[in-house]
Design a protein around this motif. Structure first.
Motif, PDB file in Angstrom:
ATOM      1  N   MET A   1       0.832  -1.190   0.000  1.00 44.02           N
ATOM      2  CA  MET A   1       0.000   0.000   0.000  1.00 44.02           C
ATOM      3  C   MET A   1       0.878   1.255   0.000  1.00 44.02           C
ATOM      4  O   MET A   1       1.889   1.320   0.694  1.00 44.02           O
ATOM      5  N   ALA A   2       0.451   2.250  -0.761  1.00 41.38           N
ATOM      6  CA  ALA A   2       1.243   3.469  -0.882  1.00 41.38           C
ATOM      7  C   ALA A   2       1.071   4.405   0.300  1.00 41.38           C
ATOM      8  O   ALA A   2       1.977   5.167   0.634  1.00 41.38           O
ATOM      9  N   GLY A   3      -0.108   4.377   0.922  1.00 39.05           N
ATOM     10  CA  GLY A   3      -0.397   5.334   1.984  1.00 39.05           C
ATOM     11  C   GLY A   3       0.174   4.940   3.328  1.00 39.05           C
ATOM     12  O   GLY A   3       0.924   3.969   3.458  1.00 39.05           O
ATOM     13  N   THR A   4      -0.174   5.732   4.345  1.00 40.30           N
ATOM     14  CA  THR A   4       0.269   5.494   5.723  1.00 40.30           C
ATOM     15  C   THR A   4      -0.954   5.400   6.617  1.00 40.30           C
ATOM     16  O   THR A   4      -1.855   6.236   6.545  1.00 40.30           O
ATOM     17  N   PHE A   5      -0.968   4.378   7.469  1.00 44.66           N
ATOM     18  CA  PHE A   5      -2.122   4.061   8.312  1.00 44.66           C
ATOM     19  C   PHE A   5      -1.723   4.251   9.773  1.00 44.66           C
ATOM     20  O   PHE A   5      -0.802   3.603  10.265  1.00 44.66           O
ATOM     21  N   ILE A   6      -2.438   5.149  10.470  1.00 38.35           N
ATOM     22  CA  ILE A   6      -2.169   5.437  11.880  1.00 38.35           C
ATOM     23  C   ILE A   6      -3.464   5.302  12.665  1.00 38.35           C
ATOM     24  O   ILE A   6      -4.491   5.888  12.295  1.00 38.35           O
ATOM     25  N   SER A   7      -3.429   4.527  13.736  1.00 34.45           N
ATOM     26  CA  SER A   7      -4.612   4.366  14.581  1.00 34.45           C
ATOM     27  C   SER A   7      -4.413   5.072  15.916  1.00 34.45           C
ATOM     28  O   SER A   7      -3.290   5.230  16.393  1.00 34.45           O
ATOM     29  N   PHE A   8      -5.529   5.508  16.486  1.00 35.57           N
ATOM     30  CA  PHE A   8      -5.563   6.133  17.808  1.00 35.57           C
ATOM     31  C   PHE A   8      -6.268   5.161  18.749  1.00 35.57           C
ATOM     32  O   PHE A   8      -7.379   4.712  18.462  1.00 35.57           O
ATOM     33  N   GLU A   9      -5.642   4.865  19.877  1.00 35.18           N
ATOM     34  CA  GLU A   9      -6.214   3.928  20.842  1.00 35.18           C
ATOM     35  C   GLU A   9      -6.154   4.506  22.246  1.00 35.18           C
ATOM     36  O   GLU A   9      -5.348   5.386  22.541  1.00 35.18           O
ATOM     37  N   ILE A  37      -9.849  10.790   7.606  1.00 30.42           N
ATOM     38  CA  ILE A  37     -10.145  10.626   9.030  1.00 30.42           C
ATOM     39  C   ILE A  37     -11.338   9.680   9.144  1.00 30.42           C
ATOM     40  O   ILE A  37     -12.375   9.894   8.510  1.00 30.42           O
ATOM     41  N   THR A  38     -11.196   8.644   9.961  1.00 30.94           N
ATOM     42  CA  THR A  38     -12.286   7.677  10.083  1.00 30.94           C
ATOM     43  C   THR A  38     -12.320   7.114  11.498  1.00 30.94           C
ATOM     44  O   THR A  38     -11.524   7.519  12.348  1.00 30.94           O
ATOM     45  N   ALA A  72     -15.655  -7.291  14.620  1.00 30.73           N
ATOM     46  CA  ALA A  72     -14.806  -7.794  13.541  1.00 30.73           C
ATOM     47  C   ALA A  72     -15.476  -7.618  12.187  1.00 30.73           C
ATOM     48  O   ALA A  72     -14.816  -7.275  11.191  1.00 30.73           O
ATOM     49  N   ALA A  73     -16.792  -7.837  12.124  1.00 32.40           N
ATOM     50  CA  ALA A  73     -17.526  -7.658  10.865  1.00 32.40           C
ATOM     51  C   ALA A  73     -17.513  -6.200  10.426  1.00 32.40           C
ATOM     52  O   ALA A  73     -17.282  -5.888   9.245  1.00 32.40           O
ATOM     53  N   ALA A  74     -17.761  -5.292  11.381  1.00 37.09           N
ATOM     54  CA  ALA A  74     -17.718  -3.863  11.061  1.00 37.09           C
ATOM     55  C   ALA A  74     -16.319  -3.466  10.590  1.00 37.09           C
ATOM     56  O   ALA A  74     -16.164  -2.671   9.650  1.00 37.09           O
ATOM     57  N   ARG A  75     -15.307  -4.028  11.224  1.00 40.73           N
ATOM     58  CA  ARG A  75     -13.911  -3.718  10.862  1.00 40.73           C
ATOM     59  C   ARG A  75     -13.592  -4.191   9.449  1.00 40.73           C
ATOM     60  O   ARG A  75     -12.921  -3.493   8.684  1.00 40.73           O
ATOM     61  N   ARG A  76     -14.053  -5.395   9.102  1.00 45.05           N
ATOM     62  CA  ARG A  76     -13.774  -5.905   7.759  1.00 45.05           C
ATOM     63  C   ARG A  76     -14.384  -5.000   6.695  1.00 45.05           C
ATOM     64  O   ARG A  76     -13.737  -4.667   5.701  1.00 45.05           O
ATOM     65  N   GLN A  77     -15.643  -4.602   6.899  1.00 47.51           N
ATOM     66  CA  GLN A  77     -16.299  -3.732   5.925  1.00 47.51           C
ATOM     67  C   GLN A  77     -15.605  -2.372   5.860  1.00 47.51           C
ATOM     68  O   GLN A  77     -15.431  -1.797   4.780  1.00 47.51           O
ATOM     69  N   HIS A  78     -15.216  -1.873   7.011  1.00 43.78           N
ATOM     70  CA  HIS A  78     -14.509  -0.586   7.088  1.00 43.78           C
ATOM     71  C   HIS A  78     -13.190  -0.651   6.334  1.00 43.78           C
ATOM     72  O   HIS A  78     -12.832   0.263   5.574  1.00 43.78           O
ATOM     73  N   LEU A  79     -12.476  -1.742   6.519  1.00 40.59           N
ATOM     74  CA  LEU A  79     -11.198  -1.928   5.842  1.00 40.59           C
ATOM     75  C   LEU A  79     -11.393  -1.991   4.329  1.00 40.59           C
ATOM     76  O   LEU A  79     -10.713  -1.289   3.563  1.00 40.59           O
ATOM     77  N   ALA A  80     -12.346  -2.823   3.902  1.00 44.61           N
ATOM     78  CA  ALA A  80     -12.555  -3.039   2.471  1.00 44.61           C
ATOM     79  C   ALA A  80     -13.081  -1.795   1.764  1.00 44.61           C
ATOM     80  O   ALA A  80     -12.664  -1.492   0.634  1.00 44.61           O
ATOM     81  N   GLN A  81     -13.962  -1.065   2.430  1.00 47.24           N
ATOM     82  CA  GLN A  81     -14.655   0.032   1.761  1.00 47.24           C
ATOM     83  C   GLN A  81     -14.005   1.392   1.983  1.00 47.24           C
ATOM     84  O   GLN A  81     -14.146   2.288   1.140  1.00 47.24           O
ATOM     85  N   ILE A  83     -10.639   2.062   4.359  1.00 47.63           N
ATOM     86  CA  ILE A  83      -9.209   2.173   4.640  1.00 47.63           C
ATOM     87  C   ILE A  83      -8.351   1.744   3.451  1.00 47.63           C
ATOM     88  O   ILE A  83      -7.447   2.486   3.021  1.00 47.63           O
ATOM     89  N   LEU A  84      -8.609   0.575   2.906  1.00 53.94           N
ATOM     90  CA  LEU A  84      -7.772   0.079   1.811  1.00 53.94           C
ATOM     91  C   LEU A  84      -7.820   0.984   0.577  1.00 53.94           C
ATOM     92  O   LEU A  84      -6.764   1.276  -0.012  1.00 53.94           O
ATOM     93  N   PRO A  85      -8.991   1.467   0.157  1.00 52.09           N
ATOM     94  CA  PRO A  85      -9.000   2.407  -0.972  1.00 52.09           C
ATOM     95  C   PRO A  85      -8.217   3.689  -0.687  1.00 52.09           C
ATOM     96  O   PRO A  85      -7.538   4.216  -1.570  1.00 52.09           O
ATOM     97  N   ALA A  86      -8.304   4.196   0.549  1.00 50.86           N
ATOM     98  CA  ALA A  86      -7.562   5.411   0.901  1.00 50.86           C
ATOM     99  C   ALA A  86      -6.060   5.160   0.856  1.00 50.86           C
ATOM    100  O   ALA A  86      -5.288   5.992   0.359  1.00 50.86           O
ATOM    101  N   LEU A  87      -5.617   4.013   1.377  1.00 49.81           N
ATOM    102  CA  LEU A  87      -4.190   3.689   1.336  1.00 49.81           C
ATOM    103  C   LEU A  87      -3.712   3.496  -0.101  1.00 49.81           C
ATOM    104  O   LEU A  87      -2.611   3.918  -0.464  1.00 49.81           O
ATOM    105  N   ALA A  88      -4.540   2.870  -0.923  1.00 50.12           N
ATOM    106  CA  ALA A  88      -4.173   2.673  -2.323  1.00 50.12           C
ATOM    107  C   ALA A  88      -4.033   4.004  -3.054  1.00 50.12           C
ATOM    108  O   ALA A  88      -3.266   4.118  -4.020  1.00 50.12           O
ATOM    109  N   ALA A  89      -4.754   5.026  -2.574  1.00 55.91           N
ATOM    110  CA  ALA A  89      -4.684   6.360  -3.165  1.00 55.91           C
ATOM    111  C   ALA A  89      -3.596   7.217  -2.521  1.00 55.91           C
ATOM    112  O   ALA A  89      -3.564   8.436  -2.718  1.00 55.91           O
ATOM    113  N   ASP A  90      -2.701   6.591  -1.744  1.00 54.62           N
ATOM    114  CA  ASP A  90      -1.568   7.278  -1.107  1.00 54.62           C
ATOM    115  C   ASP A  90      -2.016   8.346  -0.115  1.00 54.62           C
ATOM    116  O   ASP A  90      -1.430   9.416  -0.005  1.00 54.62           O
ATOM    117  N   GLN A  91      -3.067   8.049   0.625  1.00 55.78           N
ATOM    118  CA  GLN A  91      -3.543   8.976   1.642  1.00 55.78           C
ATOM    119  C   GLN A  91      -2.982   8.621   3.018  1.00 55.78           C
ATOM    120  O   GLN A  91      -2.618   7.473   3.281  1.00 55.78           O
TER     121      GLN A  91
END
Length: 217
Positions: A1-9, A37-38, A72-81, A83-91
């Motif tokens: 993936m081109a982008g950068t992924f940072i989580s807040f916990e 931002i998500t 986990a189900a919500a996370r999978r949909q969130h990732l697919a719809q 996070i992954l598209p945003a990372l692919a777009a170098d966001q």
């Protein structure tokens, strides 16, 4: 993936969501549409619908494993719809909660097994972890007092009303994760002033995602 992924916990009342709002306002003028931002659970219509079920205070009969599976189900949909598209777009993606929340809250807080929840989410995410996780640390009693003092009663959810022992287990699990993965998970003392917390988080973001910033660190 081109982008950068940072989580807040962080535990409830740590102030991570408030910090993220300030950080968003700070970074948006410079990054514009290179910033996403998500949040979790949520981040798109399907995941937000699952979020409403999970956090509804009326759902007192929800089984703990059901809760973990819904996250986990919500996370999978969130990732697919989202996070992954945003990372692919170098966001640069900043996400309010991710897998570590499930390990801490369902695995440790609900006592259904940290390893089991981690494995479930490894399947849901296909093993994708953030480049950086910023962990906002506060003792449980401090976080709960903040919630009681500042949060709109209409926004208090099923997890907020758990007893202190639940939140103590959550924090202990977060600290265990941070010790096990210190290169990914960076701890910020969230008992500091909001300004100090935001400055520390911004420094970590700019160190990890330096290529997005032209003004330096």
């Amino acid at each position: 993936m081109a982008g950068t992924f940072i989580s807040f916990e962080g535990p409830d009342g740590a102030g991570k969501t408030s910090a993220l709002k300030t950080i968003t306002a700070t970074l948006t003028p410079e990054l514009g549409d290179r910033l996403t931002i998500t949040r979790e659970p949520g981040g798109n219509p399907i995941s937000e619908s699952i979020r409403a079920i999970i956090l509804d205070r009326a759902n007192t009969e929800m089984d703990y494993r059901t809760e973990a599976l819904l996250y986990a189900a919500a996370r999978r949909q969130h990732l697919a719809q989202t996070i992954l598209p945003a990372l692919a777009a170098d966001q640069l993606v900043l996400c309010d909660r991710y897998v570590d929340s499930s390990v801490a809250y369902q695995g440790a807080g609900r006592q259904i097994g940290e390893d089991q929840v981690a494995k479930m989410n490894e399947f849901a995410t296909d093993g994708l972890l953030p480049d950086l996780t910023i962990y906002f640390d506060v003792p449980a009693e401090v976080g709960l007092k903040r919630i009681q003092a500042h949060r709109d009663p209409q926004k208090v959810d099923r997890l907020d009303v758990e007893k202190t022992a639940f939140h103590d287990r959550v924090r202990a699990a977060y600290l265990k994760l941070q010790r096990a993965q210190p290169e990914r998970i960076k701890l910020i003392d969230a008992t500091q002033s909001p300004e100090q917390v935001v400055d520390a988080a911004l420094n970590l973001i700019k160190q990890t995602a330096s290529t997005y910033f032209t003004t330096g660190i």
